[in-house]
Design an enzyme around this catalytic site. Structure first.
Site, PDB file in Angstrom:
ATOM      1  N   LYS A   1       0.797  -1.218   0.000  1.00  0.00           N
ATOM      2  CA  LYS A   1       0.000   0.000   0.000  1.00  0.00           C
ATOM      3  C   LYS A   1       0.834   1.275   0.000  1.00  0.00           C
ATOM      4  O   LYS A   1       0.402   2.316  -0.501  1.00  0.00           O
ATOM      5  CB  LYS A   1      -0.978  -0.031   1.171  1.00  0.00           C
ATOM      6  CG  LYS A   1      -2.060  -1.100   0.979  1.00  0.00           C
ATOM      7  CD  LYS A   1      -2.961  -1.218   2.153  1.00  0.00           C
ATOM      8  CE  LYS A   1      -4.093  -2.204   1.868  1.00  0.00           C
ATOM      9  NZ  LYS A   1      -3.616  -3.537   1.483  1.00  0.00           N
TER      10      LYS A   1
ATOM     11  N   ASN B   1     -13.739  -0.604   9.593  1.00  0.00           N
ATOM     12  CA  ASN B   1     -13.022  -0.739   8.326  1.00  0.00           C
ATOM     13  C   ASN B   1     -13.077  -2.144   7.746  1.00  0.00           C
ATOM     14  O   ASN B   1     -12.343  -2.461   6.816  1.00  0.00           O
ATOM     15  CB  ASN B   1     -11.560  -0.298   8.486  1.00  0.00           C
ATOM     16  CG  ASN B   1     -11.444   1.089   9.056  1.00  0.00           C
ATOM     17  OD1 ASN B   1     -11.921   2.046   8.467  1.00  0.00           O
ATOM     18  ND2 ASN B   1     -10.847   1.207  10.237  1.00  0.00           N
TER      19      ASN B   1
ATOM     20  N   GLU C   1      -9.344  -0.131  -5.970  1.00  0.00           N
ATOM     21  CA  GLU C   1     -10.304   0.453  -5.047  1.00  0.00           C
ATOM     22  C   GLU C   1     -10.306   1.979  -5.160  1.00  0.00           C
ATOM     23  O   GLU C   1      -9.260   2.608  -5.292  1.00  0.00           O
ATOM     24  CB  GLU C   1     -10.001   0.019  -3.618  1.00  0.00           C
ATOM     25  CG  GLU C   1      -9.974  -1.498  -3.467  1.00  0.00           C
ATOM     26  CD  GLU C   1     -10.112  -1.950  -2.035  1.00  0.00           C
ATOM     27  OE1 GLU C   1     -10.107  -1.089  -1.129  1.00  0.00           O
ATOM     28  OE2 GLU C   1     -10.239  -3.172  -1.817  1.00  0.00           O
TER      29      GLU C   1
ATOM     30  N   GLU D   1      -6.319   2.291  -3.398  1.00  0.00           N
ATOM     31  CA  GLU D   1      -5.289   1.257  -3.365  1.00  0.00           C
ATOM     32  C   GLU D   1      -5.676   0.158  -4.340  1.00  0.00           C
ATOM     33  O   GLU D   1      -6.783   0.147  -4.888  1.00  0.00           O
ATOM     34  CB  GLU D   1      -5.139   0.666  -1.960  1.00  0.00           C
ATOM     35  CG  GLU D   1      -6.397  -0.037  -1.456  1.00  0.00           C
ATOM     36  CD  GLU D   1      -6.296  -0.446  -0.002  1.00  0.00           C
ATOM     37  OE1 GLU D   1      -5.568   0.223   0.755  1.00  0.00           O
ATOM     38  OE2 GLU D   1      -6.950  -1.440   0.368  1.00  0.00           O
TER      39      GLU D   1
ATOM     40  N   ASN E   1      -5.677  -4.128  -4.610  1.00  0.00           N
ATOM     41  CA  ASN E   1      -5.467  -5.428  -3.987  1.00  0.00           C
ATOM     42  C   ASN E   1      -5.100  -6.427  -5.071  1.00  0.00           C
ATOM     43  O   ASN E   1      -5.906  -6.709  -5.965  1.00  0.00           O
ATOM     44  CB  ASN E   1      -6.723  -5.881  -3.249  1.00  0.00           C
ATOM     45  CG  ASN E   1      -6.962  -5.061  -1.997  1.00  0.00           C
ATOM     46  OD1 ASN E   1      -6.079  -4.926  -1.159  1.00  0.00           O
ATOM     47  ND2 ASN E   1      -8.136  -4.484  -1.869  1.00  0.00           N
TER      48      ASN E   1
ATOM     49  N   PHE F   1     -20.245  -5.992  18.617  1.00  0.00           N
ATOM     50  CA  PHE F   1     -19.658  -6.803  17.542  1.00  0.00           C
ATOM     51  C   PHE F   1     -18.324  -7.417  17.937  1.00  0.00           C
ATOM     52  O   PHE F   1     -17.469  -7.675  17.096  1.00  0.00           O
ATOM     53  CB  PHE F   1     -19.491  -5.982  16.261  1.00  0.00           C
ATOM     54  CG  PHE F   1     -20.772  -5.449  15.708  1.00  0.00           C
ATOM     55  CD1 PHE F   1     -21.559  -6.221  14.878  1.00  0.00           C
ATOM     56  CD2 PHE F   1     -21.205  -4.175  16.036  1.00  0.00           C
ATOM     57  CE1 PHE F   1     -22.757  -5.734  14.375  1.00  0.00           C
ATOM     58  CE2 PHE F   1     -22.404  -3.676  15.546  1.00  0.00           C
ATOM     59  CZ  PHE F   1     -23.180  -4.459  14.713  1.00  0.00           C
TER      60      PHE F   1
END
Length: 660
Positions: free
Chosen positions: A116, A235, A275, A288, A290, A348
């Site tokens: 990244k 995220n 992205e 970025e 992937n 969560f």
């Protein structure tokens, strides 16, 4: 084409790759750690190779063990799935040196775009607009603070080798950087074997849209349209869909062209994802890339009919793409819900344990023409380990349009039953039912905006109140009828969902008729599929088919339909009068206790007996499923006792610290 492929991964993605290989007639080998010895992937593969202890750093991240497994089995190629070694250029080079094919992009593309930090440098040189930030390496926490204050808060602290929502923190102030930077570095080291960090400006309330690209070794690159991945928590993507409800044809074409141009610039020759951060005005810029298969790839497959795993294998084998951009078109709409082992009612937090019951919805085409697909790597009885990602499965649906896909997802979630650990199905169902989500007015801040105080379920609507009344009456007739030897009264008071409802219950046309005596109407319950002991009750209420989770309680029955849960009592009129006289139960006083909110490993304990602690101060760090969670004191006080030690495993609700 390859004769045998080794899968350097685990869980649902390993199972997913095995299925495609079977269809192509390719033998498979999976590697496994101690925690995965009895996994579904090991059962399905043609061969399996043990590679070490449960922690990924001692098994799935050790390249030497993967290479040795290839040698031992004669595997000609390695598919890395996602995570672990999938974006490790050194691993791809190592395989090439060993004469083993890496089923993924070439090492140059991985180095240019997979890292990244390097991808942002490369994009800047290519005049691609990127999010403002610091793209060089960061020395320490003090350096991170200086960079963050130069950029301006809020900032995002991210692992350079990160992915899957791991190794990311949003810092809103200096204290957040002081605490977040070392935590992200530790997560990055544990999850990816690479502790390099970068910092960028955090853009509030954007949309996250990504373009799927596919290339071969002959210079051909195409895109397979976009995925909307804006429903995120911490995220981590939670719900994805394809296409995006934001884009028009012009924006879609522009984003696709930019993604393809970027991929061609690095000679990209496999499946990958570019992205973008997008504004509500359809403005967008590069975030970025992937350089691997994405978790959410099923929604792209559902709207294009292209098997991305197959295309990766064919590209790695040197085959040219068999279709062009002009051959591709969007067909319908697809949704994906990530089913996680986490407790939505506890913020969560990860939930570890055994799948005592695991009953997914039936896959395939429904009577209304929609489709259900469930990508899973678990079976009933399997254990969700603290060592890996908490994903249980990826539930996807397809429909001719967005609302049809959403409705199909709501029904599929309704028919998905899990017991033994916390899971997020009620939360996902709540989102599917929300007007804002159904309208497509979403952003990455959606969950924070819509659930600012966390998730506590939803209030039953009118249909759900009727459903719970009817289900409770049907269950009670069976349970109480058995106890009474078949002699059962027909008039009852149903208490629950905030109401007392006098009812008269009688059989009718093979089902039940429930007269709501004070409302002047009746409910018709037919097609009943339930018997004592079953955790799911299926039937048709007033012409609408449904499924709900049911379980007996100390009094009555606990019934959950989608995100609404209520305890329902079915009582005689006299018993209902007496019940109303009972005093309310008092909650236990836990004000002087610090309790672990989740099962996990105690990484640090930051206080000792006799120490004064202020509210909000860090007292411990608990690690679960590769995430480090900071535990803070909720009140000022003096520590009376520390009841656990660093390195210990703790259960949810276990007392860590007691105040005097």
């Amino acid at each position: 084409m390859f004769r045998k492929i080794l899968i350097a991964n685990r869980g649902e993605i390993a199972v997913r790759i095995i299925k495609t290989c079977r269809r192509l007639g390719i033998a498979t080998v999976v590697v496994y750690s101690e925690a995965d010895a009895d996994s579904m992937a090991v059962e399905m593969a043609d061969e399996s190779v043990f590679i070490g202890p449960a922690p990924a750093s001692a098994s799935y991240l050790v390249a030497d063990k993967i290479v040795e497994a290839c040698r031992a089995t004669g595997a000609e190629a390695v598919h890395p799935g996602f995570g672990f070694l999938s974006e490790n250029a050194g691993f791809a080079k190592r395989l090439a040196d060993e004469g083993i094919v890496f089923i993924g992009p070439n090492p140059h593309a991985i180095e240019a775009m997979g890292d990244k930090i390097e991808s942002k440098k490369f994009a800047a040189r290519a005049n691609v607009s990127v999010v403002p930030g610091h793209v060089g390496e960061i020395d320490d926490t003090a350096h991170a603070i200086r960079i963050s204050e130069d950029i301006g808060y809020p900032v995002m602290i991210k692992a350079s080798a990160g992915g899957g929502g791991k190794g990311i923190r949003v810092a809103w102030n200096r204290q957040d950087v002081e605490e977040g930077f070392p935590a992200v570095r530790a997560e990055a080291k544990a999850s990816f074997g690479d502790d390099r960090i970068f910092i960028e400006k955090f853009i509030e309330s954007p949309r996250h849209i990504e373009i799927q690209v596919l290339g071969d070794k002959h210079g051909n690159v195409i895109h397979l349209f976009e995925r909307e991945c804006s429903i995120q928590r911490r995220n981590q993507k939670v719900i994805e869909e394809a296409p995006s409800p934001l884009l028009d044809e012009a924006t879609r074409a522009a984003m696709g062209a930019q993604a393809v141009a970027l991929a061609k610039a690095v000679n990209y020759d496999s499946a990958g994802t570019v992205e973008f951060v997008a504004g509500q005005d359809r403005s967008f810029y590069f975030l970025e890339m992937n350089t691997r298969l994405q978790v959410e790839h099923p929604v792209t497959e559902l709207i294009t009919g292209v098997d991305l795993v197959e295309q990766m294998i064919r590209s790695a084998a040197g085959e040219p793409l068999a279709f062009s951009q002009a051959d591709l078109a969007i067909n319908g709409w697809a949704m994906e819900s990530r089913i996680y082992a986490e407790d939505p009612y506890r913020g969560f937090l990860p939930s570890i344990g055994r799948l005592v019951r695991y009953s997914p919805p039936e896959e395939g085409e429904s009577a209304d023409g929609t489709l259900v697909r469930n990508d899973a790597g678990v079976r009933e009885g399997d254990e969700i380990s603290m060592y890996y990602d908490p994903m249980i499965s990826k539930l996807s649906t397809w429909g001719p349009d967005r609302i049809a896909a959403i409705d199909a997802m709501g029904e599929a979630l309704e028919n998905f039953h899990i017991e033994g650990l916390g899971q997020n199905i009620p939360f996902l169902a709540a989102v599917m039912d929300q007007d804002r989500f159904r309208s497509g007015r979403i952003s990455t801040a959606y969950i924070k905006d819509e659930f600012p105080d966390g998730f506590q379920g939803t209030v039953p609507d009118a249909f759900q109140k009727d459903l719970m009344t009817a289900v409770a009456c049907a269950m009670h007739r069976v349970v109480a009828g058995r106890a009474a030897g078949g002699r059962l009264r027909d008039d009852w008071i149903v208490i629950g969902a905030g109401e007392h409802r006098p009812v008269l219950v009688e059989t009718a046309d093979g089902g039940l008729k429930i007269d709501l005596l004070e409302e002047g109407r009746a409910l018709s319950l037919s097609g009943i599929d339930w018997r004592p002991g079953l955790p799911v009750f299926r039937a048709v209420l007033d012409g609408r088919a449904f499924a709900c989770a049911v379980q007996p309680a100390a009094e009555g029955y606990v019934i959950r339909h989608r995100a609404a849960t209520s305890r329902i009592l079915v009582l005689s009129p006299r018993s209902a009068q007496l019940h109303d006289m009972l005093p309310p139960k008092k909650a236990a006083d836990t004000a002087k206790l610090v309790i672990s909110p989740m099962p996990g490993l105690v990484v640090t304990l930051d206080v000792e007996a006799g120490q004064s602690v202020r509210s909000g101060e860090q007292v411990a760090i608990i690690e679960a499923m590769k995430m480090q969670n900071i535990i803070r004191a909720e009140r000022d006080g003096v520590v009376k006792a520390v009841l656990v030690a660093a390195g210990a495993s703790v259960a949810a609700d276990e007392v860590l610290i007691e105040f005097g």
